[in-house]
Write an enzyme that holds these catalytic residues in place. Structure first.
Site: not given
Ligand code: ITT
Length: 196
Positions: A151, A173, A10, A40, A69
């Site tokens: 997100g 933020k 991400n 996974e 995470d």
């Molecule tokens: P990685 O697993 O590769 O790190 P990912 O986006 O899939 O990337 P996560 O599994 O941790 O990461 O999923 C977290 C989700 O939660 C992310 O896709 C967002 O939708 C949400 N999220 C986490 N932090 C956020 C933030 O600071 N602002 C908005 N949404 C957030």
């Protein structure tokens, strides 16, 4: 300067983490070090998932590895939900934009929070596992607003604020977020242990 590989795909997370660690730790993205993986995430907690991602990267580098995470928990949707399933929940509900609209229409004012676990592997010795938690409390907005962040940011209003996180400039933020609160603990640990 201490170098740490960040195990995430991400790009927004890398950007936010880099701003928080700037000048203190050199964070290298998976792209920087030429590692391509997407393990996974089948853990039952944020920390377990973060360890799964970090662990996968340790097979390709001897540098310390960090991973994040994170997720949102919306009280009206249930206990800790979507939580560790936040990414998947958006994918399964028509994508982030559509889901944000739905949540702002149907769950406005529900208490909510973002949680982040940052884990570190192999910092001082092979096999070392460290876990740091950060939280940002708030509620669901009645509208989707703002262009910053990623997100669920456009529908999350932090306590004490009137508008969504996505209306805040990135540096604002980064001074209140769950990721910032976890990063602060990481930096404190690194200082106390003589890593930086
Ligand atoms: P990685 O697993 O590769 O790190 P990912 O986006 O899939 O990337 P996560 O599994 O941790 O990461 O999923 C977290 C989700 O939660 C992310 O896709 C967002 O939708 C949400 N999220 C986490 N932090 C956020 C933030 O600071 N602002 C908005 N949404 C957030």
């Amino acid at each position: 300067m201490l170098k740490i590989v960040v195990a995430t795909n991400n790009a927004h997370k890398v950007e936010e983490l880099s701003a928080m660690f700037e000048g203190k730790v050199e964070l290298l993205s998976l792209k920087d070090v030429g590692i391509q993986i997407d393990p996974e995430e089948n853990g039952k907690t944020y920390a377990e998932n973060a360890f799964i991602k970090a662990e996968a990267v340790t097979h390709f580098t001897s540098l310390p590895v960090m991973s994040d995470d994170s997720g949102i928990e919306i009280d009206e949707l249930g206990d800790h939900f979507p939580g560790i399933y936040s990414h998947r929940y958006a994918l399964e509900n028509g994508g982030q934009e559509k889901l944000n609209k739905f949540l702002s229409l149907n769950h406005a004012n529900s208490k909510a929070r973002f949680t982040c676990h940052i884990v570190l592997l192999n910092l001082n010795f092979k096999g070392e596992r460290l876990d740091f938690e950060g939280i940002m409390e708030g509620y669901i907005n009645s509208k989707v607003e703002g262009e910053h962040g990623f997100g669920y940011d456009p529908i999350f209003v932090p306590n004490g604020y009137k508008h969504s996180v996505a209306t805040l400039p990135p540096d604002e933020k980064n001074q209140i977020s769950h990721r910032f609160n976890a990063s602060k603990k990481v930096l404190k640990y690194l200082k106390e242990n003589g890593n930086i």
